[in-house]
Design a protein around this motif. Structure first.
Motif, PDB file in Angstrom:
ATOM      1  N   LYS A   1       4.061  -7.550   3.992  1.00  0.00           N
ATOM      2  CA  LYS A   1       5.003  -7.847   2.909  1.00  0.00           C
ATOM      3  C   LYS A   1       6.292  -8.435   3.484  1.00  0.00           C
ATOM      4  O   LYS A   1       6.685  -8.091   4.602  1.00  0.00           O
TER       5      LYS A   1
ATOM      6  N   THR B   1       9.124  -7.633   2.797  1.00  0.00           N
ATOM      7  CA  THR B   1      10.128  -6.583   2.979  1.00  0.00           C
ATOM      8  C   THR B   1       9.813  -5.684   4.172  1.00  0.00           C
ATOM      9  O   THR B   1      10.602  -4.821   4.520  1.00  0.00           O
TER      10      THR B   1
ATOM     11  N   ASN C   1       3.172  -1.222   2.271  1.00  0.00           N
ATOM     12  CA  ASN C   1       4.118  -0.882   3.328  1.00  0.00           C
ATOM     13  C   ASN C   1       3.556   0.186   4.246  1.00  0.00           C
ATOM     14  O   ASN C   1       4.264   0.996   4.810  1.00  0.00           O
TER      15      ASN C   1
ATOM     16  N   ASP D   1      12.530 -13.406   2.444  1.00  0.00           N
ATOM     17  CA  ASP D   1      12.227 -13.623   1.023  1.00  0.00           C
ATOM     18  C   ASP D   1      11.886 -15.082   0.733  1.00  0.00           C
ATOM     19  O   ASP D   1      11.011 -15.384  -0.077  1.00  0.00           O
TER      20      ASP D   1
END
Ligand SMILES: [Zn+2]
Length: 429
Positions: A332, A334, A377, A203
């Motif tokens: 991404k 994540t 994703n 992050d």
């Protein structure tokens, strides 16, 4: 008669990647580094061994006595099991005449044989009423604890290994990343009152995405023709090469990040990257998505330069110009790092193949960079799976070169600089 003993940790990547959080991943890498380095002053001394290689989970140690070599091997694998909770393969010691390179080849063969041989059955603890670790999902939880990270409000079940890894991260990453840190801090001219630190997780790097879409990039790299290089070393050269490789990698990684810092100065106290694996010539690092390809390009050029200096210094002649293959996966923040790593490794193989092909056809040696963007994703590599693809949509991998490319190289690929220049020209459209 001296004996050479070879040993290597099994499934290193498995051990490092088992935990889900990046802080445990870097912790695991540091644990491995520290274990390898500590052997020279402890176990090797105890058995009068002379350490030639102790890096990245790999060992080559010379003994005068075969008994001592065997005892050392037994203790080493037991110590590894107790410290890191994994297994380590020890090869049978080989006799060493004057020719070290020959003995080293034999030792490596025996090591491979040892690795392929079926190991004894391992007993797993079974208890139906205990929880599994919430980080790796494999180990049995040992305690329920609050994690020592920002905004960790809830308690989590953790196994012993994951706790050790996390604790290792909290020690600071001096042993594992000290060389990157020093090179970075020195050249970036950071004011003395600022103590830069490594990012906590993906992050923190995703915040550097200037478009605000939270993309990050993973960089993997691997030197070309390293087997040949290692094979042509005598004992002294192997020792120097093994010690020098990590330093070359560390310094090459620091240089492009300094350029990045000048472009994106927002986070003065955070080092804008996090190496997750850095050992020998093997690199896996989290870097910011903007300029990721340029970072890879500069990294390759710097590595070529530092590596050439190392090769000259230790007097290795008749070896090809050192080159490296790199791959960048942009995704991404994540996106699971293990999937990004797997994809990057596949892309890396393409880059390596292209360099090999060029060397075979023209005798020229060039570094190459490959990359892929994983949007949202989505799963990576699906486009490539289409069997009846007629149009080739990509010009990857790209060459990395400081000067203009030769005609032969241009027939096999494009200079990465051109891609970056064209992208820059189109950026406002
Ligand atoms: Zn665990």
């Amino acid at each position: 008669m001296p004996y050479l003993l070879a040993a290597e940790a099994d499934k290193i990547q498995d051990f490092i990647f088992r935990s889900s959080r990046l802080r445990e991943v870097v912790g695991a890498s540091q644990l491995l580094t520290r274990f390898c380095r500590s052997i020279e002053d402890t176990l090797a001394k105890q058995y009068n061994g002379q350490v030639v290689v102790n890096d990245g989970g790999s060992f080559r140690v010379i003994f005068d006595d075969v008994r001592q070599a065997i005892d050392f091997g037994n203790d080493l694998s037991e110590l590894y099991r107790l410290t890191l909770g994994g297994s380590l393969t020890v090869a049978e010691p080989v006799e060493m005449n004057d020719d070290f390179a020959d003995a080293n080849k034999n030792a490596a063969e025996r090591l491979r044989w040892g690795k392929n041989r079926r190991q004894g059955v391992m007993v797993e603890v079974h208890m139906p009423y205990v929880a599994f670790c919430e980080s790796c999902g494999v180990g049995l939880a040992e305690r329920r604890d609050r994690l020592a990270v920002r905004n960790a409000s809830r308690h989590r079940y953790l196994c012993a290994t994951c706790q050790i890894k996390a604790k290792e991260r909290d020690r600071g990453l001096r042993e594992f990343l000290g060389a990157v840190y020093d090179a970075y801090a020195k050249k970036a001219e950071i004011p003395a009152h600022i103590k830069p630190d490594w990012p906590e997780d993906a992050d923190a790097i995703a915040e550097l995405d200037l478009s605000g879409r939270n993309y990050v990039a993973y960089l993997v790299a691997d030197g070309n023709g390293m087997g040949q290089l290692f094979g042509s070393c005598d004992q002294h050269q192997l020792q120097q090469l093994s010690q020098g490789l990590s330093r070359v990698l560390s310094e090459s990684l620091a240089v492009p990040m300094i350029a990045f810092r000048k472009q994106v100065p927002a986070q003065a106290a955070m080092i804008p990257m996090l190496p997750l694996i850095l050992g020998g010539d093997d690199l896996f690092a989290l870097i910011p998505a903007p300029y990721a390809l340029d970072i890879a390009r500069r990294f390759c050029l710097e590595w070529e330069k530092c590596m050439q200096m190392l090769v000259n210094k230790i007097g290795l002649h008749n070896v090809p110009r050192p080159t490296i293959a790199a791959a960048v996966v942009i995704c991404k923040g994540t996106y699971p790092y293990t999937l990004a790593h797997r994809r990057a490794k596949a892309l890396l193989e393409d880059a390596k193949r292209q360099s090999k092909l060029l060397a075979a056809k023209t005798g020229e040696h060039l570094s190459a960079v490959n990359f892929e963007v994983i949007l949202g994703n989505r799963l990576a590599g699906i486009n490539e799976a289409d069997g009846d693809q007629v149009i080739q949509r990509s010009l990857r991998p790209y060459w990395v070169a400081e000067n203009d490319l030769s005609v032969g190289a241009l027939q096999h690929g494009i200079d990465l600089r051109h891609l970056l220049a064209q992208r820059y020209a189109l950026k406002d459209l």
